[in-house]
Scaffold this motif. Sequence first.
Motif, PDB file in Angstrom:
ATOM      1  N   THR A 143       0.837  -1.193   0.000  1.00 42.44           N
ATOM      2  CA  THR A 143       0.000   0.000   0.000  1.00 42.44           C
ATOM      3  C   THR A 143       0.869   1.239   0.000  1.00 42.44           C
ATOM      4  O   THR A 143       1.708   1.409   0.898  1.00 42.44           O
ATOM      5  CB  THR A 143      -0.921   0.025   1.234  1.00 42.44           C
ATOM      6  OG1 THR A 143      -1.674  -1.177   1.269  1.00 42.44           O
ATOM      7  CG2 THR A 143      -1.837   1.230   1.182  1.00 42.44           C
ATOM      8  N   PRO A 144       0.736   2.118  -0.994  1.00 46.08           N
ATOM      9  CA  PRO A 144       1.561   3.326  -1.033  1.00 46.08           C
ATOM     10  C   PRO A 144       1.295   4.202   0.181  1.00 46.08           C
ATOM     11  O   PRO A 144       0.165   4.283   0.678  1.00 46.08           O
ATOM     12  CB  PRO A 144       1.108   4.018  -2.328  1.00 46.08           C
ATOM     13  CG  PRO A 144       0.470   2.942  -3.137  1.00 46.08           C
ATOM     14  CD  PRO A 144      -0.141   2.009  -2.151  1.00 46.08           C
ATOM     15  N   PRO A 145       2.297   4.879   0.699  1.00 40.48           N
ATOM     16  CA  PRO A 145       2.100   5.735   1.880  1.00 40.48           C
ATOM     17  C   PRO A 145       1.365   7.011   1.518  1.00 40.48           C
ATOM     18  O   PRO A 145       1.320   7.421   0.358  1.00 40.48           O
ATOM     19  CB  PRO A 145       3.533   6.023   2.324  1.00 40.48           C
ATOM     20  CG  PRO A 145       4.340   5.940   1.057  1.00 40.48           C
ATOM     21  CD  PRO A 145       3.693   4.870   0.232  1.00 40.48           C
ATOM     22  N   ARG A 146       0.825   7.638   2.529  1.00 43.60           N
ATOM     23  CA  ARG A 146       0.172   8.921   2.304  1.00 43.60           C
ATOM     24  C   ARG A 146       1.196  10.047   2.210  1.00 43.60           C
ATOM     25  O   ARG A 146       1.049  10.965   1.417  1.00 43.60           O
ATOM     26  CB  ARG A 146      -0.824   9.205   3.436  1.00 43.60           C
ATOM     27  CG  ARG A 146      -2.028   8.264   3.447  1.00 43.60           C
ATOM     28  CD  ARG A 146      -3.019   8.663   4.516  1.00 43.60           C
ATOM     29  NE  ARG A 146      -4.187   7.799   4.511  1.00 43.60           N
ATOM     30  CZ  ARG A 146      -5.229   7.946   5.334  1.00 43.60           C
ATOM     31  NH1 ARG A 146      -5.226   8.929   6.232  1.00 43.60           N
ATOM     32  NH2 ARG A 146      -6.245   7.116   5.258  1.00 43.60           N
ATOM     33  N   ASP A 147       2.194  10.004   3.068  1.00 42.04           N
ATOM     34  CA  ASP A 147       3.239  11.019   3.074  1.00 42.04           C
ATOM     35  C   ASP A 147       4.538  10.379   2.588  1.00 42.04           C
ATOM     36  O   ASP A 147       5.256   9.733   3.347  1.00 42.04           O
ATOM     37  CB  ASP A 147       3.414  11.587   4.496  1.00 42.04           C
ATOM     38  CG  ASP A 147       4.345  12.796   4.525  1.00 42.04           C
ATOM     39  OD1 ASP A 147       5.147  12.947   3.584  1.00 42.04           O
ATOM     40  OD2 ASP A 147       4.278  13.574   5.494  1.00 42.04           O
ATOM     41  N   TRP A 148       4.852  10.555   1.325  1.00 33.21           N
ATOM     42  CA  TRP A 148       6.021   9.891   0.736  1.00 33.21           C
ATOM     43  C   TRP A 148       7.321  10.454   1.307  1.00 33.21           C
ATOM     44  O   TRP A 148       8.286   9.723   1.482  1.00 33.21           O
ATOM     45  CB  TRP A 148       5.996  10.057  -0.788  1.00 33.21           C
ATOM     46  CG  TRP A 148       4.981   9.189  -1.460  1.00 33.21           C
ATOM     47  CD1 TRP A 148       3.672   9.061  -1.133  1.00 33.21           C
ATOM     48  CD2 TRP A 148       5.207   8.328  -2.567  1.00 33.21           C
ATOM     49  NE1 TRP A 148       3.048   8.168  -1.973  1.00 33.21           N
ATOM     50  CE2 TRP A 148       3.971   7.710  -2.871  1.00 33.21           C
ATOM     51  CE3 TRP A 148       6.312   8.029  -3.346  1.00 33.21           C
ATOM     52  CZ2 TRP A 148       3.824   6.808  -3.908  1.00 33.21           C
ATOM     53  CZ3 TRP A 148       6.175   7.128  -4.394  1.00 33.21           C
ATOM     54  CH2 TRP A 148       4.942   6.516  -4.672  1.00 33.21           C
ATOM     55  N   ASN A 149       7.356  11.738   1.581  1.00 28.74           N
ATOM     56  CA  ASN A 149       8.579  12.328   2.107  1.00 28.74           C
ATOM     57  C   ASN A 149       8.903  11.774   3.492  1.00 28.74           C
ATOM     58  O   ASN A 149      10.048  11.422   3.788  1.00 28.74           O
ATOM     59  CB  ASN A 149       8.435  13.851   2.164  1.00 28.74           C
ATOM     60  CG  ASN A 149       9.677  14.528   2.705  1.00 28.74           C
ATOM     61  OD1 ASN A 149      10.792  14.089   2.445  1.00 28.74           O
ATOM     62  ND2 ASN A 149       9.488  15.593   3.467  1.00 28.74           N
ATOM     63  N   ALA A 150       7.893  11.654   4.346  1.00 30.55           N
ATOM     64  CA  ALA A 150       8.115  11.110   5.677  1.00 30.55           C
ATOM     65  C   ALA A 150       8.443   9.627   5.640  1.00 30.55           C
ATOM     66  O   ALA A 150       9.255   9.136   6.428  1.00 30.55           O
ATOM     67  CB  ALA A 150       6.872  11.353   6.545  1.00 30.55           C
ATOM     68  N   GLU A 151       7.816   8.893   4.737  1.00 33.75           N
ATOM     69  CA  GLU A 151       8.017   7.446   4.656  1.00 33.75           C
ATOM     70  C   GLU A 151       9.413   7.091   4.123  1.00 33.75           C
ATOM     71  O   GLU A 151      10.067   6.170   4.634  1.00 33.75           O
ATOM     72  CB  GLU A 151       6.958   6.835   3.728  1.00 33.75           C
ATOM     73  CG  GLU A 151       7.024   5.319   3.610  1.00 33.75           C
ATOM     74  CD  GLU A 151       6.480   4.614   4.838  1.00 33.75           C
ATOM     75  OE1 GLU A 151       6.796   3.428   5.020  1.00 33.75           O
ATOM     76  OE2 GLU A 151       5.745   5.263   5.620  1.00 33.75           O
ATOM     77  N   PHE A 152       9.874   7.833   3.105  1.00 35.53           N
ATOM     78  CA  PHE A 152      11.116   7.459   2.433  1.00 35.53           C
ATOM     79  C   PHE A 152      12.250   8.462   2.628  1.00 35.53           C
ATOM     80  O   PHE A 152      13.318   8.293   2.033  1.00 35.53           O
ATOM     81  CB  PHE A 152      10.861   7.274   0.932  1.00 35.53           C
ATOM     82  CG  PHE A 152       9.800   6.271   0.607  1.00 35.53           C
ATOM     83  CD1 PHE A 152       9.873   4.980   1.102  1.00 35.53           C
ATOM     84  CD2 PHE A 152       8.712   6.602  -0.189  1.00 35.53           C
ATOM     85  CE1 PHE A 152       8.899   4.042   0.808  1.00 35.53           C
ATOM     86  CE2 PHE A 152       7.726   5.676  -0.494  1.00 35.53           C
ATOM     87  CZ  PHE A 152       7.815   4.391   0.011  1.00 35.53           C
TER      88      PHE A 152
END
Length: 677
Positions: free
Chosen positions: A656-665
Motif C-alpha cells: 500500500t503506497p504511503p500517504r506522506d512519501w517524504n516522511a516514509e522514504f
Amino acid sequence: MQNRTKVRRRVLACARCRRRKLSCDGKVPACTRCVDARVQCVGFDSSTQQEVPRSIADFLEAHIATLAGRPEGSTSTFSSPSNSGDSDAHYSIQWGTEKCAFTDSLVNRVMEDITPPFLGVTKAQPLLQCVVKGTQLPSKKGPVVSTDLDENHPRSIINPQPSKSHFHELIPDEVGANILFQNYLDRVITQYPIYHRNDVTTAFNSIYHRKASNLDQDTVRNRYIVCIMMAISLSTAARSNLQKANETAYQLVRHAMQWIPEVATNDIAGLQAILFLTQYIFLNPRMADLWLLTGLISQAVIDLGLHQELPNHSTISAYHRDMRRRLFWCAFEMEVGVCSIFLRPTSLPIRHIEVAFPVEIDDTAITQSVMELTGRVSKFTQRIICRFRLIEAEVISVLWHGDPIPSGSTSIEQWMQRCIADISLWQQEIYAAANMNRDPGLVARWKEMTLYSDISVPYILVTLYRPSRRIPDPNTCQMMIALVNAVKVADGYFQQSEAEAGRIKYVFHPCHHVFNCALVFLQGLQRCKQEVSQAYSWEDIEEWMHVFGKCFSRIAERWTAAQRCLEEYERLLSPIKNEYLDFLEHNASLLPLSSQAPATSRGPHRYSAPGPSSATPPAPPSAPAKIDEAFNLWSAFNPSTTPSATKSPSVLPYNTPPRDWNAEFSLRYGTESIPGL
C-alpha cells in the motif's frame, strides 16, 4: 470411479503421423516417416488444433519462392506460424506496406505479418510480445524470474491485465511528487535525456498542478511518463525503507504497463516510451528481459533512421535533429552495455558512426524554435558514458567476435596498448574537467563521473587481459593484471553503492560486471599462485576475497535475486581458497625456519600488478577446473531461456503506497541549485 484430472500432453508428432496414429520421431524440419514417404511434414498445434509449419526457415523459403513468381503488388495468403491458431476476425486489420532499413521489398512482403519493422512479433500483437521474462543473473543456476511466452501470465508486461489500483491512489502526494520530480530534473534526465525537459514538465503539471492548457493534455501518455518518472526517481532518492520504496516503484511501473499498447506507437514517441521503460529496468531487472528489450529498441532505431544524420534542410529544426541524436545515443549506450556483458555483437554500428553527439547545454536553453548555445552546460554525462561504450564495444568485437584489428595497429599487443592509452586519456579528461568545474550545482555530478571512470578503466584492463576467444591462454603477467584490476572494479562498485541518496544506483551492470570480475579473480588466483604469493600477503588476498561478497550483498539489497550471485561466488571460492592455503602451507614447509618471514601487507586497497615483461613465460595450461568451467559457461548464458520458480507479482503481498512519501522514504536532500528552474 474416482475423477482424474485431465493432463494435456505436449504433442510432438507431426499432423500426418497423428492422423495415421503412427509413432513420430519429431525431427525438424521433417520427420523420418514423411521423408520416406516424400510428403510435406506439417506440425500440429495441440492448443489450437491446427496445422503449423515445422520449420520457420523452410516456411519463409517456400513463401519467398512463391512470391517470386507473383506479379508486383500481389499479397501473401500465408498466415504466420504465430497467428495460425487465431481467428480471421482478429486479424482483419489491413496494414500498409512498410519498408525496413535492411531488407528489400520482397523480403518485406514475406516478413510483413511475422516481423514488422518496429518492435514487435506481429503487427496484430502487442508491442513487447518477446519481452516477458525477467533478466537473468550471471549464475550457473539459471536465470531469474523467467516465464514461458504466455501473454496471459502474470509476469507478462506485453498483455497487461487491468490494474487493481487506481492511478491517483498509486502516485505520490504532491509534496513527495515535487521532490521526486526535482530529483529527476537535477540528476537523472541529464544521463538519459530521452524526453525534453518541457515534455516531462508538461506531463507532470497535467497530473499534479492541473496547468494543462486543455483537457486533452491529461492523456494516457502523460500518465505513463509520470508513473515511470516517479518510479525512477523514487528508486534513487529514497533514504529509508528502501525495500518498500523499490516495491512501490515497481507497482508504479506495473500500473503504467496497462498503457503500453497505446503509448508504444511506431514512431519517435513510441521509441521514447520504450527507452523510458528500459531506463527503469536497469534499476530493477526483474521487470523484463533487458537483452530482448535493447535488441528491439536497436531495431526500432534502425527502422526510424536514427542511425543516420538528417540532411541539412530548412524544414529540419535544430530541436528535431538534436532529439534524434539523443535517442540514438541512449539506445546505443543501452545496447552496447548489455551486449558487452553477454559478449554478443550489437545491431547498431560501433565504428564509423555518422550521428554526432547531442548538444550538452541545458534544456532550459533549447526550445522548438531557438537553441541558445551559450546556455549552461549540464548534459555532459551521456557523452562521457558513450565514449566509454565505444572503447568497450571495440574491445569486445576484436577479442570475442573475430573483428580485425583497427587500422593503425600492426599487432594485437600494439592495439591493446592503444586501447589502454585511449581509456587513460578518457579518464584524464574527466578528472581535468572535474577540477575545472566552477558550478556548485555540478560538483556532485562530476564526483560521480570520476568514480565512474575509476571503475571503467580497470574494467577495460580486465576485459583486455582475461581469457578470450582471440587470446584463450593469456600469459602470467596478463593474468596478474586482470586479477588486480578485477578487485578494483568490485571495490569501485561497492563505493558507488555507498553513494548518498539521489544518485543513480543501477544494479544490472554492477551485478554482471562484479560476477565476471569475480570469476577472473578466482581463475587468476588458481593459475598464478606463485606470483600472487610473492607479490601480496595473505591478508591482502583475504580482504580481496571479501570485497566481492560485500559488493554482491549490497547489490542484493536492491535486486534481491542477486543473492544467488553471492551464493555462487562463495561456492566457487571455497575450494580455491583451500587450494591456495595449502599452497602457502606447502611453500612454508620447504623453507628453513630462520628464513620464514611474514610477507609485508600492502593494505587492503593497495592494488598493484607486475609490469609487462618479455621474460615472463606463458602460464602453463592447467587441467580443466570448476572455475574454468564457470568462466566458459558465463559467456553463454541466455537471458531468455530456462524457466524459474520465482514468485510472480500476482502472488506477492500488495504494498500500500504511503500517504506522506517524504516522511516514509526521507526524500529530502540537498537539492542542487540549477539556474532557470
